[in-house]
Scaffold this motif. Structure first.
Motif, PDB file in Angstrom:
ATOM      1  N   GLY A 142     -22.051  25.084 -39.783  1.00 55.83           N
ATOM      2  CA  GLY A 142     -21.236  23.962 -39.322  1.00 55.83           C
ATOM      3  C   GLY A 142     -19.776  24.326 -39.187  1.00 55.83           C
ATOM      4  O   GLY A 142     -19.014  23.645 -38.474  1.00 55.83           O
ATOM      5  N   LEU A 143     -19.374  25.415 -39.851  1.00 57.90           N
ATOM      6  CA  LEU A 143     -17.987  25.884 -39.698  1.00 57.90           C
ATOM      7  C   LEU A 143     -17.682  26.229 -38.251  1.00 57.90           C
ATOM      8  O   LEU A 143     -16.529  26.099 -37.795  1.00 57.90           O
ATOM      9  N   LYS A 144     -18.698  26.666 -37.481  1.00 59.12           N
ATOM     10  CA  LYS A 144     -18.481  27.000 -36.073  1.00 59.12           C
ATOM     11  C   LYS A 144     -18.095  25.763 -35.268  1.00 59.12           C
ATOM     12  O   LYS A 144     -17.335  25.854 -34.299  1.00 59.12           O
ATOM     13  N   VAL A 145     -18.648  24.618 -35.661  1.00 59.41           N
ATOM     14  CA  VAL A 145     -18.314  23.372 -34.970  1.00 59.41           C
ATOM     15  C   VAL A 145     -16.886  22.957 -35.287  1.00 59.41           C
ATOM     16  O   VAL A 145     -16.144  22.476 -34.421  1.00 59.41           O
ATOM     17  N   VAL A 146     -16.487  23.162 -36.548  1.00 63.18           N
ATOM     18  CA  VAL A 146     -15.136  22.779 -36.972  1.00 63.18           C
ATOM     19  C   VAL A 146     -14.092  23.770 -36.471  1.00 63.18           C
ATOM     20  O   VAL A 146     -13.054  23.389 -35.931  1.00 63.18           O
ATOM     21  N   ALA A 147     -14.369  25.074 -36.659  1.00 60.83           N
ATOM     22  CA  ALA A 147     -13.409  26.115 -36.272  1.00 60.83           C
ATOM     23  C   ALA A 147     -14.184  27.369 -35.878  1.00 60.83           C
ATOM     24  O   ALA A 147     -14.623  28.126 -36.749  1.00 60.83           O
ATOM     25  N   PRO A 148     -14.387  27.621 -34.598  1.00 55.45           N
ATOM     26  CA  PRO A 148     -15.173  28.784 -34.146  1.00 55.45           C
ATOM     27  C   PRO A 148     -14.661  30.116 -34.681  1.00 55.45           C
ATOM     28  O   PRO A 148     -15.435  31.067 -34.817  1.00 55.45           O
ATOM     29  N   SER A 149     -13.394  30.191 -35.031  1.00 58.11           N
ATOM     30  CA  SER A 149     -12.838  31.445 -35.527  1.00 58.11           C
ATOM     31  C   SER A 149     -13.406  31.850 -36.891  1.00 58.11           C
ATOM     32  O   SER A 149     -13.254  32.999 -37.321  1.00 58.11           O
ATOM     33  N   LEU A 150     -14.054  30.905 -37.592  1.00 55.75           N
ATOM     34  CA  LEU A 150     -14.596  31.188 -38.916  1.00 55.75           C
ATOM     35  C   LEU A 150     -16.016  31.734 -38.888  1.00 55.75           C
ATOM     36  O   LEU A 150     -16.623  31.949 -39.939  1.00 55.75           O
ATOM     37  N   PRO A 287     -25.976  18.942 -32.856  1.00 56.52           N
ATOM     38  CA  PRO A 287     -25.920  17.473 -32.785  1.00 56.52           C
ATOM     39  C   PRO A 287     -25.741  16.819 -34.142  1.00 56.52           C
ATOM     40  O   PRO A 287     -25.156  15.739 -34.233  1.00 56.52           O
ATOM     41  N   PHE A 288     -26.217  17.450 -35.203  1.00 57.46           N
ATOM     42  CA  PHE A 288     -26.083  16.839 -36.526  1.00 57.46           C
ATOM     43  C   PHE A 288     -24.613  16.678 -36.899  1.00 57.46           C
ATOM     44  O   PHE A 288     -24.188  15.597 -37.323  1.00 57.46           O
ATOM     45  N   PHE A 289     -23.838  17.729 -36.753  1.00 57.55           N
ATOM     46  CA  PHE A 289     -22.421  17.658 -37.135  1.00 57.55           C
ATOM     47  C   PHE A 289     -21.605  16.860 -36.125  1.00 57.55           C
ATOM     48  O   PHE A 289     -20.621  16.222 -36.486  1.00 57.55           O
ATOM     49  N   LEU A 290     -22.030  16.873 -34.858  1.00 53.98           N
ATOM     50  CA  LEU A 290     -21.301  16.127 -33.840  1.00 53.98           C
ATOM     51  C   LEU A 290     -21.473  14.620 -33.983  1.00 53.98           C
ATOM     52  O   LEU A 290     -20.711  13.850 -33.391  1.00 53.98           O
ATOM     53  N   LEU A 291     -22.465  14.177 -34.754  1.00 56.26           N
ATOM     54  CA  LEU A 291     -22.616  12.743 -35.019  1.00 56.26           C
ATOM     55  C   LEU A 291     -21.413  12.193 -35.780  1.00 56.26           C
ATOM     56  O   LEU A 291     -21.071  11.022 -35.645  1.00 56.26           O
ATOM     57  N   ALA A 292     -20.786  13.039 -36.595  1.00 52.33           N
ATOM     58  CA  ALA A 292     -19.647  12.599 -37.400  1.00 52.33           C
ATOM     59  C   ALA A 292     -18.373  12.612 -36.568  1.00 52.33           C
ATOM     60  O   ALA A 292     -18.223  13.436 -35.658  1.00 52.33           O
ATOM     61  N   SER A 294     -14.577  13.552 -35.617  1.00 54.55           N
ATOM     62  CA  SER A 294     -13.955  14.875 -35.757  1.00 54.55           C
ATOM     63  C   SER A 294     -13.269  15.056 -37.100  1.00 54.55           C
ATOM     64  O   SER A 294     -13.322  16.139 -37.692  1.00 54.55           O
ATOM     65  N   TRP A 295     -12.637  13.999 -37.617  1.00 52.32           N
ATOM     66  CA  TRP A 295     -11.919  14.120 -38.894  1.00 52.32           C
ATOM     67  C   TRP A 295     -12.878  14.302 -40.078  1.00 52.32           C
ATOM     68  O   TRP A 295     -12.489  14.790 -41.144  1.00 52.32           O
ATOM     69  N   ARG A 297     -15.835  16.029 -39.964  1.00 53.35           N
ATOM     70  CA  ARG A 297     -16.791  17.133 -39.822  1.00 53.35           C
ATOM     71  C   ARG A 297     -16.652  18.195 -40.901  1.00 53.35           C
ATOM     72  O   ARG A 297     -17.656  18.734 -41.382  1.00 53.35           O
ATOM     73  N   LEU A 298     -15.432  18.536 -41.285  1.00 47.29           N
ATOM     74  CA  LEU A 298     -15.267  19.520 -42.351  1.00 47.29           C
ATOM     75  C   LEU A 298     -15.816  19.001 -43.681  1.00 47.29           C
ATOM     76  O   LEU A 298     -16.572  19.719 -44.357  1.00 47.29           O
ATOM     77  N   PRO A 299     -15.494  17.748 -44.084  1.00 42.23           N
ATOM     78  CA  PRO A 299     -16.132  17.219 -45.296  1.00 42.23           C
ATOM     79  C   PRO A 299     -17.660  17.190 -45.188  1.00 42.23           C
ATOM     80  O   PRO A 299     -18.362  17.434 -46.177  1.00 42.23           O
ATOM     81  N   LEU A 300     -18.186  16.915 -43.966  1.00 40.89           N
ATOM     82  CA  LEU A 300     -19.629  16.894 -43.789  1.00 40.89           C
ATOM     83  C   LEU A 300     -20.222  18.293 -43.962  1.00 40.89           C
ATOM     84  O   LEU A 300     -21.307  18.452 -44.527  1.00 40.89           O
ATOM     85  N   VAL A 301     -19.509  19.321 -43.489  1.00 45.51           N
ATOM     86  CA  VAL A 301     -19.963  20.699 -43.687  1.00 45.51           C
ATOM     87  C   VAL A 301     -20.038  21.019 -45.181  1.00 45.51           C
ATOM     88  O   VAL A 301     -21.007  21.630 -45.661  1.00 45.51           O
ATOM     89  N   LEU A 302     -19.030  20.601 -45.925  1.00 44.42           N
ATOM     90  CA  LEU A 302     -19.018  20.860 -47.368  1.00 44.42           C
ATOM     91  C   LEU A 302     -20.154  20.117 -48.063  1.00 44.42           C
ATOM     92  O   LEU A 302     -20.844  20.679 -48.931  1.00 44.42           O
TER      93      LEU A 302
END
Length: 639
Positions: A142-150, A287-292, A294-295, A297-302
């Protein structure tokens, strides 16, 4: 004075705690399936890709809903979890039920079904290795959805999380459940909210709950839908953990948690993801992470990372149970088992299994690197285990007296669903489905080789030991009589028919015997636990004045075989041989195994058997014997 209200309140609190604990251990696997299931179905990297269209989206979401309903709610929660062995579940419990009833009187049928069950248990070990790898990878991705550089950090972060998870296992299932339960409650509430948000944007997706869409997709687009099943089955991964972990928390707690929270939350998430893809087909990537929003998404990844760690916990604890039961039933050597709860006997930690799983999971993470690459391997392990479990369950139902027509009526549709999933996953054999089959066949070979070799060693050892009755008669006929020294000696033996090697050696070489002698054999019954009142059987071996007593100690396959503890039941009892547990000397007979030239097994199986014997737990520790009063005397046996 406690009132009925106080007692009822305490009971309700206990039940709630058990349900929360079950959420923290049992449902992590199936509860995190929404992270990767829909994404895998529509993945462009799939060898049989599914084009995004309204018909395919409605069809896939409907297939997911009805697959979860049929496989998890109907097959496992409603039916299979009723086939418990004194509260214990899992495929090994089914094997013991089949062995108890003798498969309708046919030894060949019993052996065949038991072998099938052992292969199912072997596939579960594969599941236990793949689940932590794919679950944690999918969350960290899910980090790729938040920040592709990670993206480059995904594998290292996953590896660190997995190492910490396995290091934490020694704390015990109860501690893990208390820690993870509240996290999983937060998880299911969060994915429910995200799913509802997606549904609100495209409420037509609720029509996918109708079985018509699943049937139309399967019948009208079978060439596509059939291959789709290989990914749809990911939605039911973890169903086998519900059954395997039943001994930890009980059927009622698991059923309540599933129906009240887990099932609705997962379905809402799947519906929300379907709605999101209908809104914009580009959303098929994550699609799972995109349901949230944008603000969030990082908490959702955690939160997803924490939840997938818990997903791993479900199969890890299941693997402990399967390994422990396999060892007690003679399919693995005795393993060091740590009981982590004073209240729940079923809550255990098996160090050898833990470290083997950790190394295997890390190997998979570094070898496959992405959850998509592991998806097809995951599906194969799950479908194989589920199909075998369903088959064995309905055999048990038939043996319990259910009419044949009723068994066929219930088994046919459920097995048809399982076999469709299995066939679809077999089409992915070259794309990763070979992995769980390789793990399964390897574990199956190890377990059946150990069972075969153990039988050979037992027969050879019996020849060396000789008859116990004849040995006792010889002692009485010695002239001059054998010198008896003060104290109590406890000789552990394999059964009542033969003399302990250590006792025979003591008499033949040292020409002495203790004044009080207790010969103890451990009998593992095909039930989880044996009541203390039924644990001991005493035999004077034909003489009531020689200070020698035979004791058979009966344990269930989930009971810790602690010899000093069970002998305390004899202290003060009216028997010919007074027991002094705290001062007694304990004698163990050990066997050094060697590969002989006799054609008992193929040579490679002999060496596999000898290698497997090397993982056996220390006998003194396994039976709870005091180190400073334990004497070990050995011999050797050729396999």
């Amino acid at each position: 004075m406690r009132t009925n209200t106080d007692v009822g309140g305490a009971r309700d609190t206990t039940r709630l705690a058990v349900v929360v604990g079950a959420l923290g251990v049992v449902f992590g696997d199936i509860g995190t399936s929404p992270i990767y299931t829909v994404q895998t179905v529509f993945s462009p990297n799939d060898p049989h890709p599914v084009a995004v269209s309204p018909a395919s989206v409605f069809g896939v979401i409907s297939l997911i809903f009805w697959s979860v309903t049929i496989v998890v709610t109907l097959t496992y929660v409603t039916f299979v979890m009723r086939a418990d062995n004194d509260g214990e579940g899992g495929i090994m419990a089914l094997i013991t039920l089949i062995r108890q009833r003798g498969a309708g009187g046919s030894r060949r049928a019993t052996v065949t079904l038991a072998a099938l069950g052992i292969f199912g248990a072997s596939l579960f070990f594969g599941d236990s290795m793949i689940t932590p790898a794919i679950s944690v990878l999918s969350a960290v991705e899910g980090l790729k959805v938040v920040a592709p550089s990670l993206e480059a950090l995904i594998v290292p972060i996953t590896a660190v999380i997995i190492v910490v998870l396995f290091l934490f296992q020694r704390a015990g299932t109860a501690a893990v459940g208390r820690l993870f339960g509240p996290v999983m409650i937060a998880w299911f509430l969060t994915i429910s909210a995200c799913g509802i948000g997606g549904i609100a944007r495209h409420p037509e997706i609720l029509e996918a709950l109708s079985p018509v869409y699943a049937l139309e997709f399967m019948i009208g687009h079978f060439s596509i839908a059939f291959f789709t099943l290989a990914a749809v089955v990911l939605a039911v991964t973890g169903a086998e953990a519900l059954y395997a972990d039943m001994g930890h928390f009980g059927r009622r707690s698991i059923t309540r948690a599933w129906l009240i929270l887990v099932f609705p939350a997962c379905i809402l998430s799947y519906l929300g993801q379907g709605a999101l893809i209908l809104q914009d087909p580009a959303n098929v990537s994550g699609p799972f992470f995109l349901l949230a929003p944008s603000w969030a998404r990082l908490p959702l990844v955690l939160l997803a990372t924490a939840a997938t760690v818990i997903a791993s916990q479900a199969v890890i604890t299941g693997a402990y149970s399967v390994a422990s039961q396999a060892a007690q039933l003679g399919y693995l050597p005795r393993l060091r088992i740590v009981h982590t709860s004073e209240e729940e006997v079923g809550q255990i930690y098996v160090p050898w299994t833990n470290w083997l799983l950790m190394v295997s999971v890390l190997t998979l993470v570094f070898a496959f690197e992405t959850s998509a690459a592991l998806a097809f391997a995951f599906g194969m392990a799950v479908t194989g285990t589920i199909t075998i479990t369903t088959l064995l369950f309905f055999h048990v139902v038939r043996e319990r007296g259910a009419p044949l027509w009723l068994v066929i009526l219930g088994a046919a549709p459920l097995l048809l669903v399982d076999l469709l999933f299995l066939a679809a996953n077999l089409t992915k054999l070259v794309h990763g489905a070979w992995l769980p089959l390789l793990i399964g066949f390897t574990a199956f070979t190890v377990m059946t080789t150990w069972q075969r070799g153990r039988g050979i060693v037992t027969r050879r050892r019996e020849d060396e030991e000789g008859s116990l009755r004849a040995f006792i008669d010889e002692l009485h006929s010695l002239d001059p009589p054998l010198h008896r020294i003060p104290g109590t000696a406890v000789f552990l033996n394999r059964g009542k028919e033969t003399a302990p090697l250590a006792m025979r050696a003591n008499v033949e070489h040292n020409r002495v015997l203790h004044e009080h002698v207790v010969i103890v054999s451990i009998e593992t019954r095909p039930v989880p636990r044996v009541p203390r009142s039924d644990r001991l059987v005493i035999d004077a071996l034909g003489y009531t004045d020689d200070g020698i007593t035979y004791v058979s100690a009966r344990f269930g396959y989930m009971d810790p075989p602690n010899v000093p503890d069970v002998l305390r039941q004899l202290e003060g009892a009216d028997i010919e041989c007074p027991i002094e547990v705290d001062t007694a000397s304990y004698f163990l007979s050990t066997i050094e195994l060697r590969a002989g030239d006799t054609p008992t097994m193929a040579r490679w199986r002999k060496h596999l058997f000898l290698a497997t014997a090397g993982i056996s737990a220390d006998a003194a520790e396994y039976f709870g014997l005091p180190r400073n009063r334990t004497v070990i005397m050995g011999s050797h046996v050729e396999v």
